[in-house]
Motif scaffolding. Structure first.
Motif, PDB file in Angstrom:
ATOM      1  N   ILE A 260       0.859  -1.198   0.000  1.00 51.29           N
ATOM      2  CA  ILE A 260       0.000   0.000   0.000  1.00 51.29           C
ATOM      3  C   ILE A 260       0.892   1.245   0.000  1.00 51.29           C
ATOM      4  CG2 ILE A 260      -1.754   1.302   1.283  1.00 51.29           C
ATOM      5  CD1 ILE A 260      -2.875  -1.313   0.169  1.00 51.29           C
ATOM      6  N   ASP A 261       1.905   1.235   0.862  1.00 53.28           N
ATOM      7  CA  ASP A 261       2.810   2.402   0.937  1.00 53.28           C
ATOM      8  C   ASP A 261       3.517   2.645  -0.401  1.00 53.28           C
ATOM      9  OD1 ASP A 261       2.115   2.854   3.537  1.00 53.28           O
ATOM     10  OD2 ASP A 261       3.838   1.792   4.391  1.00 53.28           O
ATOM     11  N   TYR A 262       3.992   1.567  -1.028  1.00 53.37           N
ATOM     12  CA  TYR A 262       4.605   1.705  -2.353  1.00 53.37           C
ATOM     13  C   TYR A 262       3.610   2.346  -3.321  1.00 53.37           C
ATOM     14  CZ  TYR A 262       9.072  -0.941  -2.334  1.00 53.37           C
ATOM     15  OH  TYR A 262      10.366  -1.354  -2.162  1.00 53.37           O
ATOM     16  N   SER A 263       2.375   1.847  -3.300  1.00 58.12           N
ATOM     17  CA  SER A 263       1.377   2.320  -4.273  1.00 58.12           C
ATOM     18  C   SER A 263       1.083   3.803  -4.061  1.00 58.12           C
ATOM     19  CB  SER A 263       0.081   1.526  -4.148  1.00 58.12           C
ATOM     20  OG  SER A 263       0.338   0.153  -4.349  1.00 58.12           O
ATOM     21  N   VAL A 264       0.983   4.212  -2.788  1.00 53.61           N
ATOM     22  CA  VAL A 264       0.719   5.631  -2.510  1.00 53.61           C
ATOM     23  C   VAL A 264       1.913   6.466  -3.005  1.00 53.61           C
ATOM     24  CG1 VAL A 264       0.364   7.353  -0.690  1.00 53.61           C
ATOM     25  CG2 VAL A 264      -0.865   5.156  -0.599  1.00 53.61           C
ATOM     26  N   SER A 265       3.122   5.980  -2.768  1.00 56.76           N
ATOM     27  CA  SER A 265       4.310   6.690  -3.272  1.00 56.76           C
ATOM     28  C   SER A 265       4.263   6.819  -4.792  1.00 56.76           C
ATOM     29  CB  SER A 265       5.591   5.934  -2.907  1.00 56.76           C
ATOM     30  OG  SER A 265       5.823   6.018  -1.530  1.00 56.76           O
ATOM     31  N   LEU A 266       3.844   5.753  -5.452  1.00 54.70           N
ATOM     32  CA  LEU A 266       3.791   5.778  -6.920  1.00 54.70           C
ATOM     33  C   LEU A 266       2.737   6.778  -7.394  1.00 54.70           C
ATOM     34  CD1 LEU A 266       4.126   1.929  -7.377  1.00 54.70           C
ATOM     35  CD2 LEU A 266       5.756   3.620  -8.276  1.00 54.70           C
ATOM     36  N   ASN A 267       1.595   6.820  -6.704  1.00 53.31           N
ATOM     37  CA  ASN A 267       0.577   7.811  -7.062  1.00 53.31           C
ATOM     38  C   ASN A 267       1.134   9.228  -6.881  1.00 53.31           C
ATOM     39  OD1 ASN A 267      -1.262   5.803  -7.628  1.00 53.31           O
ATOM     40  ND2 ASN A 267      -2.262   5.881  -5.624  1.00 53.31           N
ATOM     41  N   TYR A 268       1.839   9.443  -5.760  1.00 47.84           N
ATOM     42  CA  TYR A 268       2.456  10.759  -5.542  1.00 47.84           C
ATOM     43  C   TYR A 268       3.465  11.074  -6.636  1.00 47.84           C
ATOM     44  CZ  TYR A 268       0.503  12.546  -1.185  1.00 47.84           C
ATOM     45  OH  TYR A 268      -0.347  13.107  -0.261  1.00 47.84           O
ATOM     46  N   ALA A 269       4.223  10.057  -7.041  1.00 44.79           N
ATOM     47  CA  ALA A 269       5.247  10.294  -8.080  1.00 44.79           C
ATOM     48  C   ALA A 269       4.597  10.757  -9.375  1.00 44.79           C
ATOM     49  CB  ALA A 269       6.049   9.010  -8.319  1.00 44.79           C
ATOM     50  N   VAL A 270       3.517  10.079  -9.750  1.00 41.83           N
ATOM     51  CA  VAL A 270       2.833  10.423 -11.006  1.00 41.83           C
ATOM     52  C   VAL A 270       2.238  11.824 -10.903  1.00 41.83           C
ATOM     53  CG1 VAL A 270       0.850   9.821 -12.457  1.00 41.83           C
ATOM     54  CG2 VAL A 270       2.387   8.027 -11.632  1.00 41.83           C
ATOM     55  N   LEU A 271       1.629  12.122  -9.765  1.00 41.83           N
ATOM     56  CA  LEU A 271       0.985  13.435  -9.596  1.00 41.83           C
ATOM     57  C   LEU A 271       2.022  14.546  -9.485  1.00 41.83           C
ATOM     58  CD1 LEU A 271      -1.830  12.173  -7.265  1.00 41.83           C
ATOM     59  CD2 LEU A 271      -2.182  13.323  -9.476  1.00 41.83           C
ATOM     60  N   ASP A 272       3.113  14.252  -8.792  1.00 44.97           N
ATOM     61  CA  ASP A 272       4.182  15.249  -8.690  1.00 44.97           C
ATOM     62  C   ASP A 272       4.727  15.565 -10.087  1.00 44.97           C
ATOM     63  OD1 ASP A 272       6.225  16.854  -7.384  1.00 44.97           O
ATOM     64  OD2 ASP A 272       7.602  15.243  -7.958  1.00 44.97           O
ATOM     65  N   TYR A 273       4.937  14.504 -10.873  1.00 40.16           N
ATOM     66  CA  TYR A 273       5.378  14.720 -12.257  1.00 40.16           C
ATOM     67  C   TYR A 273       4.364  15.591 -12.998  1.00 40.16           C
ATOM     68  CZ  TYR A 273       6.604  14.035 -17.101  1.00 40.16           C
ATOM     69  OH  TYR A 273       6.942  14.277 -18.412  1.00 40.16           O
ATOM     70  N   ALA A 274       3.077  15.264 -12.831  1.00 40.05           N
ATOM     71  CA  ALA A 274       2.021  15.958 -13.582  1.00 40.05           C
ATOM     72  C   ALA A 274       1.980  17.443 -13.241  1.00 40.05           C
ATOM     73  CB  ALA A 274       0.667  15.304 -13.298  1.00 40.05           C
ATOM     74  N   VAL A 275       2.141  17.785 -11.967  1.00 44.31           N
ATOM     75  CA  VAL A 275       2.032  19.215 -11.636  1.00 44.31           C
ATOM     76  C   VAL A 275       3.339  19.966 -11.932  1.00 44.31           C
ATOM     77  CG1 VAL A 275       0.155  18.935  -9.987  1.00 44.31           C
ATOM     78  CG2 VAL A 275       2.524  18.871  -9.164  1.00 44.31           C
ATOM     79  N   ARG A 276       4.486  19.292 -11.792  1.00 45.36           N
ATOM     80  CA  ARG A 276       5.744  19.978 -12.127  1.00 45.36           C
ATOM     81  C   ARG A 276       5.847  20.253 -13.623  1.00 45.36           C
ATOM     82  NH1 ARG A 276       9.668  20.059  -8.070  1.00 45.36           N
ATOM     83  NH2 ARG A 276       9.211  18.657  -6.341  1.00 45.36           N
ATOM     84  N   HIS A 277       5.224  19.405 -14.430  1.00 40.67           N
ATOM     85  CA  HIS A 277       5.299  19.553 -15.894  1.00 40.67           C
ATOM     86  C   HIS A 277       3.924  19.867 -16.458  1.00 40.67           C
ATOM     87  CE1 HIS A 277       9.370  17.845 -15.891  1.00 40.67           C
ATOM     88  NE2 HIS A 277       8.913  17.104 -14.911  1.00 40.67           N
ATOM     89  N   LYS A 278       3.128  20.541 -15.651  1.00 40.63           N
ATOM     90  CA  LYS A 278       1.707  20.716 -15.972  1.00 40.63           C
ATOM     91  C   LYS A 278       1.478  21.338 -17.352  1.00 40.63           C
ATOM     92  CE  LYS A 278      -0.786  24.078 -14.851  1.00 40.63           C
ATOM     93  NZ  LYS A 278      -1.378  25.183 -15.635  1.00 40.63           N
ATOM     94  N   ASP A 279       2.106  22.491 -17.606  1.00 35.22           N
ATOM     95  CA  ASP A 279       1.859  23.181 -18.877  1.00 35.22           C
ATOM     96  C   ASP A 279       2.298  22.315 -20.057  1.00 35.22           C
ATOM     97  OD1 ASP A 279       1.366  25.106 -16.986  1.00 35.22           O
ATOM     98  OD2 ASP A 279       2.238  26.736 -18.165  1.00 35.22           O
ATOM     99  N   GLN A 280       3.441  21.664 -19.880  1.00 37.18           N
ATOM    100  CA  GLN A 280       3.991  20.820 -20.940  1.00 37.18           C
ATOM    101  C   GLN A 280       3.072  19.623 -21.217  1.00 37.18           C
ATOM    102  OE1 GLN A 280       7.371  18.224 -19.971  1.00 37.18           O
ATOM    103  NE2 GLN A 280       8.606  19.681 -21.166  1.00 37.18           N
ATOM    104  N   LEU A 281       2.603  19.026 -20.128  1.00 32.23           N
ATOM    105  CA  LEU A 281       1.721  17.862 -20.245  1.00 32.23           C
ATOM    106  C   LEU A 281       0.453  18.235 -21.019  1.00 32.23           C
ATOM    107  CD1 LEU A 281       1.741  14.951 -19.071  1.00 32.23           C
ATOM    108  CD2 LEU A 281       0.530  15.850 -17.097  1.00 32.23           C
ATOM    109  N   LEU A 282      -0.132  19.368 -20.673  1.00 34.62           N
ATOM    110  CA  LEU A 282      -1.354  19.811 -21.343  1.00 34.62           C
ATOM    111  C   LEU A 282      -1.074  20.216 -22.784  1.00 34.62           C
ATOM    112  CD1 LEU A 282      -2.432  19.782 -18.419  1.00 34.62           C
ATOM    113  CD2 LEU A 282      -3.839  21.747 -19.029  1.00 34.62           C
ATOM    114  N   PHE A 283       0.043  20.890 -22.981  1.00 35.30           N
ATOM    115  CA  PHE A 283       0.347  21.294 -24.362  1.00 35.30           C
ATOM    116  C   PHE A 283       0.665  20.069 -25.221  1.00 35.30           C
ATOM    117  CE2 PHE A 283       3.133  22.597 -27.832  1.00 35.30           C
ATOM    118  CZ  PHE A 283       2.308  23.526 -28.448  1.00 35.30           C
TER     119      PHE A 283
END
Ligand SMILES: [Zn+2]
Length: 900
Positions: A350-373
């Motif tokens: 469970i802890d691994y999975s939560v970390s992985l979700n955070y990793a994906v979301l952290d990536y998404a918000v740090r690269h938000k404009d790029q991801l959307l573009f």
């Protein structure tokens, strides 16, 4: 007044604070990840309702499940974003559809929020998955740390429960034992999706199941997420999890930016685990998961320019161990940080999975404009490629470049040196107008099986594809098409999905080493729905236009049915229309007399149904409801055969299987009632008193020589109510009863590996895929013959009732399917009759076929007389996953009794 205004927001905050959110333990009575404890869906649904009072969360009902539960999506984000949710959804749609010019796309990318889908529970026995979902929703609505707040500010997270029914089943089954250490989710009495179990993850282009429809509508019509993260279990032995990027091959229709984005998100996930000291992530060649196939919850996104993430993680509610697998312990690119053998708990997964979700979301918000573009960029690339003459880089075209060069060299008696080929060979192929990609596909409305063609269009609409409809007749390249025809242009953002639905999949020849065994694809190699559904369509390589109206996104279509013609004797329903059978079944149930015509005529092929004039009111209603066109005729057709329904049984093993679930669903959809029977029902004998036909699907009949199919649980391990499903099909106990059933006049239909019944019955048939080695016969090795799930073109004997309504050259779904040689004597006397066969050495139409020439003159399906009864043996998967709709009639024809 001023004071009051200032106070209001404060008052609102106090209200929210007062409704304290319960931690999982307060609600479930245990913490998520506690040993030996699983939740069920009822409890989870109630928990989501409690969390929904959070200003960070909206709870959205996305539709009913097959068992009638409600499927929930938790939208989690900053309260300010939730207040502008419709605007952010609009931005996500505009960018995913590349519906705006570049400057506007950049502005929208800056204004918009990253939309990230995170789900859980798809495969319900993969118990980490729904539990990490619960834990993650809880953490994101309750945590106050800077990272969580930063993520919520720039991301809209769609936490979606993707299989409520399975969660309820598995949770209750596991917890039924009061002794925690004795709990197990094994030996489930039924599939964890009502019909198709694990194949709920093979349905995301055909949209047969309600859950697939609900999910796809959110993914491709409503929210168009830039990232879709789909949680699974289990990691390869000696790892903790497998994640992106995956092994070759990926599908050649993807945008390259999609492939490299998958790489980037994968790196962020792997990186975060390493930074947190969590070893055991394996990627690329470290696992079997590829990026080739369509129809999976995380693979269909690739065909929509959305970054699909799959993780397969270890973890069991009972304490377990990471085993010692020495080959995984040397760090390499597949597994940079190996996990060493150790004890493991559910909570760690469970802890691994939560970390992985955070990793994906952290990536998404740090690269938000790029991801959307970038999703706009990929969509725009698709529109541009669909608007010009375009040649895709595929194995087939590249092989023809190499072959043209080698042929010229041979003509000059030269041998190839090196890999470099003169550039003109490229131009020969990649400027050849006959080899261009399609600009669009036309589905003419005057085809016989229009209801099935409309089903394909609806599958496209569920998938967010833009579809046009002709408002009047039109002409393209000199061919005229009627009003109501559908047109699908490739100049659209979801072009990869469009091409995949209509074009052959060109799977590369993938071998372990030259001359060595094949590397099996993870799932199917070829699936082209426009082929398996047996519909008629035209592929248009030139730019074209016409009187077309764009259908609104996601607006499902209904085939218009009813009665045409003016004759007064009765009505004909065509045998080459699947839903004619549905209409007939309803008519038979209400006591209407129905006949089949044994000779075809201009307006109806052999086997079409004749319904007398007096049934007009019922027929008209049913024809409308099913989109079927009935033809009023004058004069009673010659050679009528009255039909009656059969008493049908579907054989299953304990707990059912995907193929039997699909069969059951298809029979229900087309109105054929069927009883489910088990080995004990067969062994008890007297079958002909209860049934007229028994259907056996792949995986239910043991190979000749092996005594039985894999057995179910011990009776003591399951409740009494499921004991009727126990027992095993064995040659000794079950075959005598089946032989007797046939001899008494019963019928058996066997599909795929169940055709082994022919060998158990000692019929004069032979495996066609063998060779002689030192005088001994053996099966062809995979180095010589290998066809994983692919589409082949066969020949059908359309003159015989068993194949009525089939085209002369149908497409069949072949998945390591059996093929036969029939004894010439038995064919001559009529005791065996081929129904489908292969008449040449190049039968592949989509997918991958190695050694096709071995199929030439082999028989794919036959019927055999056994006593007064018949065995119908179909090697190909004629019902395959509710996709092979072009071959359903090969079964349906056997489900009526003819004559008195
Ligand atoms: Zn799974």
């Amino acid at each position: 007044m001023k004071r009051l205004l200032l106070l209001l927001p404060l008052f609102g905050m106090l209200l929210v604070r007062a409704q304290k959110l319960p931690a999982p333990k307060e609600h479930f009575g245990f913490s998520i990840g506690d040993n030996y404890h699983l939740t069920n869906y009822t409890q989870t649904e109630a928990y989501f309702r409690k969390l929904a009072v959070s200003p960070r969360m909206r709870l959205v009902d996305i539709g009913p499940t097959e068992e009638g539960r409600r499927q929930w999506m938790c939208i989690v984000s900053d309260p300010e974003n939730l207040a502008r949710l419709e605007r952010y959804k609009e931005i996500a749609q505009l960018l995913a559809r590349a519906a705006v010019p570049e400057a506007e796309a950049r502005a929208l990318a800056s204004e918009g929020k990253a939309v990230v889908w995170i789900d859980g529970g798809l495969h319900a026995t993969e118990t980490v998955s729904p539990h990490q979902l619960i834990e993650s929703v809880w953490q994101f609505v309750s945590r106050e740390d800077a990272e969580t707040r930063r993520i919520l500010r720039d991301a809209i997270i769609l936490f979606v429960h993707v299989n409520p029914d399975g969660h309820e089943l598995v949770g209750n089954w596991y917890m039924r034992n009061p002794v925690p250490e004795k709990r197990s989710y094994r030996n489930l009495p039924r599939q964890y999706q009502k019909y198709v179990g694990h194949d709920n993850n093979r349905d995301f282009f055909m949209m047969n199941m309600k859950e697939s429809q609900n999910i796809s509508r959110q993914q491709y019509v409503e929210w168009c997420p830039q990232i879709i993260y789909n949680h699974h279990q289990t990691g390869p032995a000696g790892s903790v999890l497998a994640g992106p990027p995956y092994r070759d091959p990926f599908n050649f229709v993807y945008d390259p930016l999609l492939v490299t984005s998958l790489d980037a998100v994968g790196a962020a996930m792997n990186n975060r685990l390493n930074a947190e000291g969590k070893p055991g992530y394996t990627q690329r060649a470290g696992s079997v998961f590829s990026t080739w196939w369509n129809g999976g919850l995380r693979t269909t996104p690739y065909f929509h320019n959305s970054i699909g993430i799959l993780t397969e993680i270890i973890g069991d509610p009972a304490p377990s161990k990471v085993p010692l697998v020495p080959s995984r312990l040397v760090p390499n690119w597949a597994t940079p940080n190996p996990v060493t053998p150790q004890d493991w708990t559910f909570r760690r997964s469970i802890d691994y999975s939560v970390s992985l979700n955070y990793a994906v979301l952290d990536y998404a918000v740090r690269h938000k404009d790029q991801l959307l573009f970038n999703i706009w960029r990929m969509g725009r690339n698709s529109i541009e490629a669909g608007s010009r003459d375009n040649w895709s880089l595929t194995p087939r075209l590249i092989d023809s470049v190499s072959n043209a060069w080698k042929q010229d060299l041979r003509a000059r008696n030269e041998v190839p040196r090196g890999d470099t080929v003169p550039a003109r060979y490229y131009d020969q192929v990649f400027r050849d107008p006959t080899l261009r990609d399609a600009r669009g596909y036309i589905i003419p409305s005057d085809q016989a099986d229009w209801p099935t063609a409309t089903k394909l269009v609806n599958a496209l609409l569920y998938s967010g594809v833009k579809v046009h409809r002709a408002t009047r007749s039109f002409t393209v390249n000199g061919k005229s098409y009627p009003e109501g025809s559908f047109v699908v242009f490739t100049a659209q953002a979801y072009r990869p999905h469009v091409r995949d639905m209509f074009e052959p999949q060109d799977h590369p020849n993938d071998f372990q080493y030259p001359g060595g065994p094949p590397v099996p694809p993870y799932d199917a190699a070829g699936w082209t729905p426009a082929f398996t559904m047996g519909i008629r369509f035209d592929r248009i390589p030139d730019a074209f236009d016409g009187p077309f109206e764009a259908l609104p996104y996601g607006a499902l279509q209904a085939a218009a049915g009813g009665i045409a013609g003016k004759g007064g004797t009765g009505f004909l329903l065509r045998s080459d229309v699947n839903h004619s059978y549905t209409v007939v079944n309803e008519l038979l149930r209400s006591g209407v007399e129905v006949h089949r015509i044994s000779t075809g005529r201009g307006d109806a092929p052999a086997g079409s149904f004749f319904v007398p004039a007096k049934a007009r009111p019922q027929l008209e209603k049913l024809a409308r409801a099913n989109g079927v066109r009935a033809l009023a005729v004058s004069g009673r057709p010659a050679q009528l055969q009255k039909i009656r329904p059969l008493r049908i049984a579907l054989f299953e093993n304990y707990g059912g299987s995907e193929p039997s679930g699909w069969a059951r669903w298809i029979l229900e959809q087309y109105g054929f009632p069927a009883a489910r029977i088990y080995a004990n029902d067969i062994d008890r004998g007297n079958l002909s008193e209860r049934f007229d036909l028994i259907l056996f699907v792949t995986g239910t009949v043991p190979a000749p020589g092996s005594r039985s199919t894999a057995g179910g649980p011990r009776p003591d391990d399951i409740p009494q109510e499921f004991h009727a499903m126990l027992g095993r099909f064995t040659a000794d106990s079950s075959m005598p009863a089946l032989r007797r059933f046939l001899e008494d006049g019963g019928s058996i239909a066997a599909i795929g590996s169940a055709t082994q019944l022919a060998y158990h019955l000692k019929l004069p048939v032979h495996n066609a895929l063998t060779e002689l080695v030192n005088g001994e016969e053996r099966a062809l090795p995979a180095e010589k013959f290998y066809i994983p799930g692919s589409i082949l073109e066969a020949v059908a004997d359309t003159t015989t009732p068993a194949a009525w309504g089939m085209p002369r050259r149908p497409y069949v779904l072949f998945a390591r399917s059996p093929v036969f040689m029939l004894s010439a004597d038995a064919v001559a006397t009529g005791s065996l009759r081929p129904l489908l066969w292969f008449d040449n050495s190049r039968t592949l139409r989509s997918g991958w076929a190695w050694g096709q020439s071995y199929l030439k003159d082999a028989v794919a399906a036959f019927e055999a007389r056994v006593g007064k009864g018949k065995l119908f043996a179909f090697g190909p998967e004629i019902l395959f996953r509710g996709q092979a709709q072009g071959t359903y009639r090969l079964l349906f024809n056997q489900l009526y009794k003819t004559g008195e």
